[in-house]
Design a protein around this motif. Structure first.
Motif, mmCIF file in Angstrom:
data_model
loop_
_atom_site.group_PDB
_atom_site.id
_atom_site.type_symbol
_atom_site.label_atom_id
_atom_site.label_comp_id
_atom_site.label_asym_id
_atom_site.label_seq_id
_atom_site.Cartn_x
_atom_site.Cartn_y
_atom_site.Cartn_z
ATOM 1 N N GLY A 21 -27.157 -53.600 36.039
ATOM 2 C CA GLY A 21 -27.636 -53.920 34.696
ATOM 3 C C GLY A 21 -26.942 -55.136 34.114
ATOM 4 N N CYS A 22 -26.762 -56.172 34.916
ATOM 5 C CA CYS A 22 -26.033 -57.366 34.475
ATOM 6 C C CYS A 22 -26.863 -58.176 33.480
ATOM 7 C CB CYS A 22 -25.685 -58.243 35.679
ATOM 8 S SG CYS A 22 -24.581 -57.433 36.862
ATOM 9 N N ARG A 23 -26.196 -58.693 32.457
ATOM 10 C CA ARG A 23 -26.887 -59.534 31.473
ATOM 11 C C ARG A 23 -26.027 -60.751 31.134
ATOM 12 N NH1 ARG A 23 -24.685 -58.505 26.471
ATOM 13 N NH2 ARG A 23 -23.579 -56.532 26.218
ATOM 14 N N TYR A 24 -26.702 -61.804 30.778
ATOM 15 C CA TYR A 24 -26.057 -63.067 30.408
ATOM 16 C C TYR A 24 -25.239 -62.894 29.129
ATOM 17 C CZ TYR A 24 -25.918 -67.798 28.340
ATOM 18 O OH TYR A 24 -25.538 -68.972 27.750
ATOM 19 N N SER A 25 -23.986 -63.412 29.149
ATOM 20 C CA SER A 25 -23.122 -63.299 27.976
ATOM 21 C C SER A 25 -22.555 -64.646 27.551
ATOM 22 C CB SER A 25 -21.974 -62.328 28.271
ATOM 23 O OG SER A 25 -22.462 -61.017 28.430
ATOM 24 N N GLY A 26 -23.235 -65.724 27.923
ATOM 25 C CA GLY A 26 -22.813 -67.043 27.480
ATOM 26 C C GLY A 26 -22.232 -67.888 28.600
ATOM 27 N N HIS A 27 -22.078 -69.190 28.339
ATOM 28 C CA HIS A 27 -21.417 -70.072 29.297
ATOM 29 C C HIS A 27 -20.832 -71.271 28.552
ATOM 30 C CE1 HIS A 27 -25.370 -72.050 28.999
ATOM 31 N NE2 HIS A 27 -24.804 -73.161 29.505
ATOM 32 N N THR A 28 -19.850 -71.888 29.168
ATOM 33 C CA THR A 28 -19.200 -73.064 28.593
ATOM 34 C C THR A 28 -19.215 -74.185 29.622
ATOM 35 O OG1 THR A 28 -17.020 -72.336 29.367
ATOM 36 C CG2 THR A 28 -17.672 -71.658 27.153
ATOM 37 N N MET A 29 -19.193 -75.449 29.144
ATOM 38 C CA MET A 29 -19.225 -76.596 30.061
ATOM 39 C C MET A 29 -18.267 -77.679 29.587
ATOM 40 S SD MET A 29 -23.243 -77.087 31.104
ATOM 41 C CE MET A 29 -23.827 -77.110 29.415
ATOM 42 N N ASN A 30 -17.639 -78.342 30.541
ATOM 43 C CA ASN A 30 -16.859 -79.550 30.282
ATOM 44 C C ASN A 30 -17.657 -80.706 30.850
ATOM 45 O OD1 ASN A 30 -15.045 -81.778 30.641
ATOM 46 N ND2 ASN A 30 -13.326 -80.351 30.376
ATOM 47 N N PHE A 31 -18.383 -81.418 29.996
ATOM 48 C CA PHE A 31 -19.302 -82.455 30.472
ATOM 49 C C PHE A 31 -18.570 -83.617 31.157
ATOM 50 C CE2 PHE A 31 -21.840 -80.305 27.236
ATOM 51 C CZ PHE A 31 -23.037 -80.123 27.930
ATOM 52 N N GLY A 32 -17.318 -83.868 30.749
ATOM 53 C CA GLY A 32 -16.594 -84.983 31.339
ATOM 54 C C GLY A 32 -16.296 -84.784 32.811
ATOM 55 N N TYR A 33 -15.983 -83.542 33.190
ATOM 56 C CA TYR A 33 -15.603 -83.276 34.584
ATOM 57 C C TYR A 33 -16.656 -82.460 35.337
ATOM 58 C CZ TYR A 33 -10.995 -84.869 33.136
ATOM 59 O OH TYR A 33 -9.968 -85.617 32.660
ATOM 60 N N GLY A 34 -17.635 -81.940 34.627
ATOM 61 C CA GLY A 34 -18.682 -81.160 35.278
ATOM 62 C C GLY A 34 -18.327 -79.716 35.514
ATOM 63 N N TYR A 35 -17.123 -79.318 35.052
ATOM 64 C CA TYR A 35 -16.724 -77.928 35.246
ATOM 65 C C TYR A 35 -17.460 -77.030 34.240
ATOM 66 C CZ TYR A 35 -12.829 -79.986 37.834
ATOM 67 O OH TYR A 35 -12.070 -80.693 38.716
ATOM 68 N N ALA A 36 -17.806 -75.840 34.668
ATOM 69 C CA ALA A 36 -18.486 -74.884 33.781
ATOM 70 C C ALA A 36 -18.082 -73.466 34.163
ATOM 71 C CB ALA A 36 -19.999 -75.055 33.878
ATOM 72 N N ALA A 37 -18.287 -72.568 33.257
ATOM 73 C CA ALA A 37 -18.026 -71.143 33.526
ATOM 74 C C ALA A 37 -19.073 -70.317 32.812
ATOM 75 C CB ALA A 37 -16.623 -70.747 33.060
ATOM 76 N N GLY A 38 -19.637 -69.374 33.525
ATOM 77 C CA GLY A 38 -20.618 -68.470 32.940
ATOM 78 C C GLY A 38 -20.077 -67.057 32.864
ATOM 79 N N TYR A 39 -20.613 -66.278 31.944
ATOM 80 C CA TYR A 39 -20.112 -64.921 31.719
ATOM 81 C C TYR A 39 -21.248 -63.911 31.844
ATOM 82 C CZ TYR A 39 -16.299 -67.716 29.933
ATOM 83 O OH TYR A 39 -15.302 -68.643 29.822
ATOM 84 N N ILE A 40 -20.965 -62.851 32.568
ATOM 85 C CA ILE A 40 -21.946 -61.793 32.821
ATOM 86 C C ILE A 40 -21.340 -60.459 32.414
ATOM 87 C CG2 ILE A 40 -23.177 -60.514 34.636
ATOM 88 C CD1 ILE A 40 -23.383 -63.180 36.171
#
Length: 437
Positions: A56-75
């Motif tokens: 029952g996984c659901r999306y809980s947001g994500h963040t991005m660092n546009f300068g370096y391309g790094y991102a993290a998503g939360y489930i």
């Protein structure tokens, strides 16, 4: 790589790092999940220490660092089982057995798995202690399609200074086929509701485990070794785990113990549950929270009493509580008092007066045009009387003969209850008003 965390506020959460606009396939998948807010419904989380199945996984947001391309998503998964599942990886979680640890079960059942035997020398000093841990005591009953069971369970844990053995009582629900955990919790919450009413206080689930053929135990070579219980964490109950644990004193005076009713009594409780749900739910709701205001207790208990009064029906002498020839809120309170046979001598002029005071206090709190809230001492008395009446009435759904409520009264507990209320130095007149004594 990903990180699976658990805390008392958010529960279980999966953090998935990825590279934004990467050509690597694993990052493309993650980016697609979070950019479209549609992660897979089920996931398998693998570590060097084991595997967790997320459902029952659901999306809980994500963040991005546009300068370096790094991102993290939360489930956020709805449910987690700390072992791999076999079969259809996309299927929703369904299990045949769920067992739980619940506050108050040890005190209520008085079941024990651990026994101590001591040997002493000629001087009376202990020279040997033998500890035996064995699951022997058990009770099984039927709740609709679910078979329910209470049994002793125990665990061991090595410690730097020795070896620790602890026992707990497992509440287990079993179905002949795989069922969503929601169906298991529905049956287990009936038992939890009964315990809250019986002890008159908040009680919480502390642990859950599941057992099912789709979660088998396997050897390193893949051979089937059996099916054992595996740890389960769900969003419906994870906040319970951090709630204050009741003390021995908190659990010292239930209305009755399991031995007084057995499986037959628990079957009666289940058989009455749906009919009496509007009676059970309001007061169980307020009993599920700490630090509840006196007025909230009165409102919730009075809602339960209104429902009970309608279900009980006409009783002798209730006409004195009528208004314009019809039953009133006081009538419903009177019916509950009459059914339980409670004698309020010493704190009230009559049962009619007590019923009227309960109705007056409840209606004054409930209706905005009644002016100020009642005196807190009056609300204190009404709240305690209403709550005890509801708890005693709940015992009649377990034992329709009313014997449990009668035993509570005959044991002097009701007299002790009235003596406590006398400390307020208030007395209820036949009119329902309070006077200072």
């Amino acid at each position: 790589m990903a990180t699976l965390t658990h805390d008392k506020e958010r529960g279980v959460r999966l953090e998935v790092p990825y590279i934004h606009h990467s050509d690597v396939e694993q990052f493309k998948n993650a980016e697609r999940w979070f950019e479209t807010a549609t992660p897979p419904k089920n996931l398998t989380f693998t570590t060097k220490d084991g595997i967790a199945s997320l459902f029952g996984c659901r999306y809980s947001g994500h963040t991005m660092n546009f300068g370096y391309g790094y991102a993290a998503g939360y489930i956020t998964p709805e449910e987690v089982v700390l072992t791999p599942r076999e079969g259809d990886t996309a299927a929703a979680l369904a299990v045949s057995e769920l067992q739980s640890e619940l506050d108050g079960l040890s005190e209520w059942t008085r079941f024990h798995a651990i026994k101590h035997d001591r040997e002493t020398n000629s001087e009376g000093r202990i020279k040997k202690v033998t500890v035996t841990a064995e699951s022997l005591e058990s009770l099984t009953w039927q709740q609709g399609e679910a078979e329910m069971n209470l049994t002793t369970s125990w665990t061991t844990k090595p410690e730097p200074s020795g070896f620790h053995v602890s026992e707990w009582i497992a509440l287990k629900s079993s179905f002949a086929t795989h069922r969503p955990t929601l169906e298991h919790f529905k049956e287990q919450r009936k038992v939890a509701a009964l315990l809250k009413l019986n002890f008159g206080r908040p009680l919480y689930f502390r642990r859950h485990q599941i057992r099912d053929g789709l979660f088998p135990d396997r050897a390193m070579n893949g051979d089937h070794k059996g099916t054992s219980f595996h740890e389960y964490v769900g969003r419906r109950t994870f906040r319970n785990f951090s709630q204050p644990v009741p003390t021995e004193k908190d659990l010292g005076e239930p209305i009755f113990y399991l031995a007084q009713v057995g499986g037959e009594g628990l079957t009666h409780w289940n058989d009455n549950y749906e009919t009496w749900k509007r009676f059970i739910d309001p007061v169980v709701s307020v009993l599920s929270r700490h630090g509840v205001a006196l007025e909230d207790v009165v409102v919730s208990a009075s809602m339960s009493i209104e429902a009970a009064g309608n279900l009980i029906g006409h009783v002798t002498g209730e006409q004195a509580t009528y208004g314009r020839g019809r039953p009133t809120t006081a009538t419903y309170a009177f019916r509950v008092i009459a059914k339980l046979g409670l004698d309020f001598t010493g704190i009230a002029e009559s049962s009619t007066g007590m019923a009227r005071s309960m109705a007056n206090n409840y209606n004054t709190i409930k209706h905005y045009n009644r002016g100020e809230f009642p005196d807190p001492l009056e609300t204190y008395i009404v709240g305690h009387v209403a709550m005890l009446a509801v708890r005693l009435l709940a015992s009649t759904l377990v034992d329709p003969s009313g014997q449990l409520a009668q035993e509570y009264v005959s044991a002097g507990k009701f007299d002790s209850f009235k003596n406590d209320l006398k400390q307020t130095e208030l007395y209820v007149k036949d009119s329902g008003s309070f006077e200072k004594i």
